[in-house]
Design a protein around this motif. Structure first.
Motif, mmCIF file in Angstrom:
data_model
loop_
_atom_site.group_PDB
_atom_site.id
_atom_site.type_symbol
_atom_site.label_atom_id
_atom_site.label_comp_id
_atom_site.label_asym_id
_atom_site.label_seq_id
_atom_site.Cartn_x
_atom_site.Cartn_y
_atom_site.Cartn_z
ATOM 1 N N VAL A 93 49.923 15.903 65.606
ATOM 2 C CA VAL A 93 50.177 15.133 66.457
ATOM 3 C C VAL A 93 49.092 15.454 67.689
ATOM 4 C CG1 VAL A 93 51.531 14.195 68.397
ATOM 5 C CG2 VAL A 93 52.510 14.579 66.150
ATOM 6 N N ARG A 94 49.006 16.707 67.959
ATOM 7 C CA ARG A 94 48.155 17.242 69.184
ATOM 8 C C ARG A 94 46.890 17.105 68.780
ATOM 9 N NH1 ARG A 94 52.349 21.275 69.710
ATOM 10 N NH2 ARG A 94 51.273 22.767 68.188
ATOM 11 N N TRP A 95 46.383 17.245 67.368
ATOM 12 C CA TRP A 95 45.098 17.053 66.867
ATOM 13 C C TRP A 95 44.573 15.348 67.207
ATOM 14 C CZ3 TRP A 95 45.752 20.612 62.161
ATOM 15 C CH2 TRP A 95 45.439 21.938 62.469
ATOM 16 N N ALA A 96 45.561 14.706 66.672
ATOM 17 C CA ALA A 96 45.441 13.433 66.672
ATOM 18 C C ALA A 96 45.347 12.831 68.204
ATOM 19 C CB ALA A 96 46.600 12.476 65.912
ATOM 20 N N TRP A 155 58.710 25.314 58.539
ATOM 21 C CA TRP A 155 57.400 25.484 58.953
ATOM 22 C C TRP A 155 56.395 23.996 59.026
ATOM 23 C CZ3 TRP A 155 52.815 25.137 55.987
ATOM 24 C CH2 TRP A 155 51.448 25.434 56.641
ATOM 25 N N LEU A 156 56.658 23.302 58.066
ATOM 26 C CA LEU A 156 56.082 21.869 57.921
ATOM 27 C C LEU A 156 56.428 20.932 59.039
ATOM 28 C CD1 LEU A 156 55.942 21.202 54.150
ATOM 29 C CD2 LEU A 156 53.947 21.422 55.480
ATOM 30 N N LYS A 157 57.533 21.169 59.340
ATOM 31 C CA LYS A 157 58.300 20.515 60.569
ATOM 32 C C LYS A 157 58.337 20.662 61.951
ATOM 33 C CE LYS A 157 62.765 20.702 61.059
ATOM 34 N NZ LYS A 157 63.194 21.022 62.458
ATOM 35 N N ASP A 158 58.280 22.162 61.867
ATOM 36 C CA ASP A 158 58.109 22.552 63.457
ATOM 37 C C ASP A 158 56.819 23.226 63.816
ATOM 38 O OD1 ASP A 158 60.848 22.271 63.383
ATOM 39 O OD2 ASP A 158 61.331 24.236 62.769
ATOM 40 N N PHE A 189 43.570 19.787 59.292
ATOM 41 C CA PHE A 189 44.624 20.539 58.696
ATOM 42 C C PHE A 189 44.161 20.738 57.360
ATOM 43 C CE2 PHE A 189 48.635 20.363 55.968
ATOM 44 C CZ PHE A 189 48.898 21.354 56.138
ATOM 45 N N ILE A 190 43.393 19.853 56.342
ATOM 46 C CA ILE A 190 42.861 19.901 55.345
ATOM 47 C C ILE A 190 41.692 21.145 55.236
ATOM 48 C CG2 ILE A 190 41.620 19.080 53.067
ATOM 49 C CD1 ILE A 190 43.065 16.283 53.775
ATOM 50 N N LYS A 191 40.631 20.939 56.198
ATOM 51 C CA LYS A 191 39.534 21.713 56.229
ATOM 52 C C LYS A 191 39.781 23.102 57.025
ATOM 53 C CE LYS A 191 36.532 17.764 55.910
ATOM 54 N NZ LYS A 191 35.210 17.337 56.561
ATOM 55 N N LYS A 192 40.744 23.329 57.742
ATOM 56 C CA LYS A 192 41.092 24.614 58.579
ATOM 57 C C LYS A 192 42.452 24.867 58.639
ATOM 58 C CE LYS A 192 37.029 23.162 61.683
ATOM 59 N NZ LYS A 192 36.792 22.991 63.277
ATOM 60 N N VAL A 242 53.580 22.589 61.484
ATOM 61 C CA VAL A 242 52.415 21.677 61.201
ATOM 62 C C VAL A 242 52.177 20.132 61.780
ATOM 63 C CG1 VAL A 242 51.337 20.502 59.239
ATOM 64 C CG2 VAL A 242 52.330 23.031 59.008
ATOM 65 N N LEU A 243 53.536 19.437 61.673
ATOM 66 C CA LEU A 243 53.852 18.113 61.999
ATOM 67 C C LEU A 243 53.352 18.030 63.724
ATOM 68 C CD1 LEU A 243 54.609 15.384 61.211
ATOM 69 C CD2 LEU A 243 57.026 15.999 61.921
ATOM 70 N N PRO A 244 53.805 18.794 64.338
ATOM 71 C CA PRO A 244 53.441 18.739 66.132
ATOM 72 C C PRO A 244 51.995 19.009 66.019
ATOM 73 C CG PRO A 244 55.707 20.185 65.827
ATOM 74 C CD PRO A 244 55.130 19.849 64.431
ATOM 75 N N GLN A 245 51.577 20.039 65.255
ATOM 76 C CA GLN A 245 50.109 20.276 65.537
ATOM 77 C C GLN A 245 49.155 19.222 65.185
ATOM 78 O OE1 GLN A 245 48.262 23.241 66.931
ATOM 79 N NE2 GLN A 245 46.978 21.488 66.953
#
Length: 569
Positions: free
Chosen positions: A167-170, A157-160, A23-26, A162-165
């Protein structure tokens, strides 16, 4: 006002941090307003006092240092003083719209608390990202998002998104099977330089070329894709002197045009001329020629061998480079999968996509031929964006001749032809039409009859007109004789394309086939009006009606209303 959003999941701390750093780098992966980012500073400190001292020497325009000190450090300084180590990053967010002002984030990573906080430190007002503070914390199988006095749209936007994304990356990084041939983009060049150079070339060449594009291909894709590839190559070459290049299978020649106009000497070769070639200045050298084993030595005078979506020529790029000179280098962007002999590459491992496996095959081929290969991901509007770059060999120059002999022997084995390997051509000059329209008519009629009989099987032919059964394409394939299937396999789209070519008989939707109800003259004319087609003179009742001659109940329409002609054929 503080808001909290929580997701329960079972992750390791390592997976959490991997997702956060994506998230930080991309940030552009979740924020469509961004092109990417540039990490300006990365500081590891032990206390707030050290952080104050670190900022004293920074000279970055458009950053609000008062905001950093007054709103971030002072209110929370006591917390940071008790943190043994934390990492501070200053991130410049690069807008997709080049003319828009940049935004800046201060990111504070606290590994001890498994927490990361984001602060907007942009001096001016910006709309690229949230302008309020927010943080993510992972603790006791809970991923927690906190926002501080945020506006509703950015908070949503953060909740719907960024947060789910995150989770998917992790979760993806936690899986052992999540292995890609290339994880980083633009790893061989400076991303900030690329951002500037790409936009310069986009303005310089892109807009005008899109306007005058004479080819039938989509200019917005092909023009900007080649602008991006040219940008990458120019930065790859910037520290090297007197570069020259040959673009093997150059197609529209656009890449050759841009590189030439930017001051590099080179040539593009392709088996077929394109219309756009006539529009380039005479200084842009493009040649119509066929690549064969006997003429690849003619490319040895060029330092860089380029294969940009070179199709059948893809596995030949390392061969041309290897046999040209010990000092030759290559840039290869594989697309369609072909073997050295020009046949289609067939996947061997069903656990991988054909594209991934083909990349691995080409990479292994390059290494086998003695190249030190780097894999990189380009930022281009294409799903095929992984490139292979080689600037040197893995062996000393005195072994060059023995490697050449090995490659020539490998080439003979790969080109098992009755004649000489020198007679082999990677591609014919005249491109064969492969849309099922050139297949022998008797074969087409046989397949249409076979499919029609199957659609009507089991239907009551004594009742009114029927559209027959709706059947799976996979069931239809089993009906076609092996010799006919072999003919279809060499066509683009195969059986499905053949059936769609006969759209007046069949409709193919979601992999299922059924008879199409014939259209009336009025329906055809209304369809032309709705599409605002220039072809208002489209004639009806010219071709014989297939249903009138072949369906057991004939055509369900009268001879006056059917858009086809009711005559016996």
């Amino acid at each position: 006002m503080t808001e909290e959003y929580e997701i329960l999941l079972n992750l390791s701390n390592e997976s959490f941090w991997e997702a956060i750093y994506i998230f930080i780098k991309k940030p552009h992966l979740v924020n469509k307003r961004l092109w990417g980012c540039n990490i300006l500073e990365k500081i590891t400190i032990e206390s707030a006092a050290n952080l104050f001292k670190s900022f004293e020497n920074l000279k970055i325009d458009n950053i609000d240092y008062d905001k950093i000190c007054k709103k971030i450090l002072v209110p929370q300084g006591s917390d940071y003083n008790h943190t043994p180590h934390y990492e501070v990053l200053i991130v410049e967010l690069l807008p997709k719209n080049y003319e828009e002002k940049h935004a800046y984030h201060l990111v504070i990573v606290d590994r001890q608390k498994t927490s990361v906080a984001f602060y907007d430190i942009t001096k001016h007002h910006q709309n690229l990202c949230p302008n309020f503070t927010y943080d993510f914390t992972y603790n006791e199988n809970k991923l927690l998002l906190k926002t501080y006095a945020g506006n509703p749209k950015s908070t949503a936007w953060l909740k719907d998104t960024v947060l789910p994304q995150i989770v998917r990356w992790a979760q993806d990084t936690a899986k052992e099977t999540h292995k890609k041939i290339c994880k980083e983009s633009l790893s061989m060049i400076a991303a900030d330089k690329y951002y500037v150079k790409y936009n310069e070339l986009k303005i310089k060449y892109g807009k005008n070329l899109v306007k005058i594009w004479p080819e039938c291909t989509d200019p917005s894709k092909f023009v900007y894709e080649d602008v991006a590839i040219a940008t990458y190559l120019l930065l790859l070459w910037e520290d090297e002197e007197s570069q020259s290049f040959v673009d093997v299978g150059c197609g529209n020649g656009l890449l050759v045009y841009i590189l030439t106009m930017e001051g590099y000497q080179g040539v593009g070769v392709d088996v077929r001329r394109r219309k756009i070639w006539e529009m380039y200045p005479k200084t842009v050298v493009l040649e119509e020629t066929t690549v064969t084993p006997s003429n690849i030595s003619s490319f040895s005078k060029y330092k860089w061998i380029i294969g940009n979506h070179s199709d059948e020529l893809t596995p030949w790029i390392p061969i041309i480079t290897a046999l040209g000179s010990y000092n030759n280098k290559f840039f290869l962007l594989p697309c369609c999968a072909f073997n050295i002999d020009g046949t289609k590459y067939k996947r061997k491992d069903s656990s991988k996509s054909q594209y991934t496996e083909y990349l691995e095959y080409v990479q292994a081929l390059c290494k086998d031929f003695g190249f030190d290969v780097h894999v990189d991901r380009l930022k281009i509007p294409s799903t095929k964006r992984i490139c292979l770059v080689s600037k040197k060999r893995i062996y000393p120059e005195q072994e060059y001749e023995s490697y050449c002999n090995y490659i020539k022997e490998s080439l003979k084995t790969a080109l098992r032809t009755n004649g000489s390997p020198d007679d082999f051509k990677t591609r014919e000059k005249v491109e064969r039409v492969r849309n099922c329209t050139q297949i022998n008519k008797s074969i087409i009629d046989s397949i249409v009859k076979c499919v029609s009989n199957y659609l009507l099987a089991g239907c009551n032919k004594d009742t009114a007109w029927t559209e027959g059964r709706e059947v799976e394409m996979s069931d239809i394939v089993k009906l076609i004789p092996a010799d006919m299937l072999k003919v279809l396999k060499s066509e683009c789209g195969g059986l499905q394309t053949l059936l769609r070519n006969n759209h007046h008989i069949f409709k193919v939707v979601n992999g299922k086939v059924q008879f199409r109800y014939p259209k009336t003259i009025e329906e055809v004319q209304d369809n032309i009006k709705n599409k605002k087609s220039n072809n208002t003179s489209l004639k009806t009742q010219v071709k014989p009606c297939w249903f009138f001659n072949n369906h057991p109940h004939g055509c369900p329409l009268s001879k006056d209303s059917c858009s086809f002609l009711h005559v016996y054929s």
